[in-house]
Design an enzyme around this catalytic site. Sequence first.
Site, PDB file in Angstrom:
ATOM      1  N   TYR A  40      39.448  37.965  40.703  1.00 38.04           N
ATOM      2  CA  TYR A  40      40.136  36.888  39.979  1.00 38.04           C
ATOM      3  C   TYR A  40      41.550  36.672  40.532  1.00 38.04           C
ATOM      4  O   TYR A  40      42.172  35.653  40.240  1.00 38.04           O
ATOM      5  CB  TYR A  40      40.247  37.194  38.481  1.00 38.04           C
ATOM      6  CG  TYR A  40      38.944  37.314  37.728  1.00 38.04           C
ATOM      7  CD1 TYR A  40      37.718  36.999  38.306  1.00 38.04           C
ATOM      8  CD2 TYR A  40      38.958  37.742  36.399  1.00 38.04           C
ATOM      9  CE1 TYR A  40      36.542  37.131  37.593  1.00 38.04           C
ATOM     10  CE2 TYR A  40      37.780  37.874  35.681  1.00 38.04           C
ATOM     11  CZ  TYR A  40      36.577  37.572  36.283  1.00 38.04           C
ATOM     12  OH  TYR A  40      35.418  37.716  35.561  1.00 38.04           O
ATOM     13  N   HIS A  98      31.186  44.587  39.860  1.00 36.65           N
ATOM     14  CA  HIS A  98      31.192  43.164  39.491  1.00 36.65           C
ATOM     15  C   HIS A  98      29.847  42.476  39.741  1.00 36.65           C
ATOM     16  O   HIS A  98      29.364  41.723  38.904  1.00 36.65           O
ATOM     17  CB  HIS A  98      32.304  42.435  40.244  1.00 36.65           C
ATOM     18  CG  HIS A  98      32.757  41.184  39.581  1.00 36.65           C
ATOM     19  ND1 HIS A  98      34.027  40.678  39.714  1.00 36.65           N
ATOM     20  CD2 HIS A  98      32.109  40.319  38.763  1.00 36.65           C
ATOM     21  CE1 HIS A  98      34.141  39.565  39.005  1.00 36.65           C
ATOM     22  NE2 HIS A  98      32.984  39.314  38.423  1.00 36.65           N
TER      23      HIS A  98
END
Length: 267
Positions: A40, A98
């Site tokens: 991110y 992730h």
Amino acid sequence: MNTMPMLGAGTFRLKQQDAIDSVLMSLNAGFRHIDTAQVYDNEAEVGEAIVQSGIAREEIFLTTKVWTENFASDKFMASVKQSLQKLKTDYVDLLLIHWPLKTDDVSMETYLSELKAVKEAGLTKHIGVSNFTNAQLAQAIAILGEGEVFTNQVEIHPYLQNRKVVEFCQQHKVQLTGYMPFAYGDVLKDEVIQTIAQQHNVSAAQVVLAWMRQNDYVTIPSSTKQANIESNFASLTLTLSADDMAKIATLEKGHRLASPSFAPDWD
């Protein structure tokens, strides 16, 4: 904080000052669960917001996720230490893989062993996975042992209820964390959800968040607007009826939004 609050503040797509402001507003509104990720590119902003909030670190449940390019043994631990530096903390409460790798460039055994090593080093309290299929989760449990996988973070909302994955996780006592609960706003326009919202005199978003919570799914909506953040937090006081829950259960339509080219073959 050892227990993961059912409602968290997500930070996907939030950059720079927007990320700081969103996390600060969320913490001020009462959120004590913040979710970020290496990819991110906002861990530093999340860390800055937590410091600025003045809230004690141990009162916050903080999650980050290791990105695929850091899965190799010579990169994994170093990348986590870099994340902690950015987050201005010496540990996270939850560290996730992730995405599972689609190739065998790094074996699952390797990157999950690295994940466990991070926990053993005291840099995270819990470990888990994100976007794992049932077959991959079974493999992860075989590698790590029953009870080690804290959560599987997957896309869940009324239009994608992911029931096969939910059932498998529940069988193995793996907490479900559902991301993108509003499906980028698509489910907020749904007539069924809007009607339920009107009956309770609440917003459509609050209905969706209550539905998630009453199904025992943790969820992590994100927003940059204070009114929406406060409204999301207020969903904790809403209880839907069995009839409301049954109506929302009928909305499943396989409406998957997060499916990049490197995604696994979904259940």
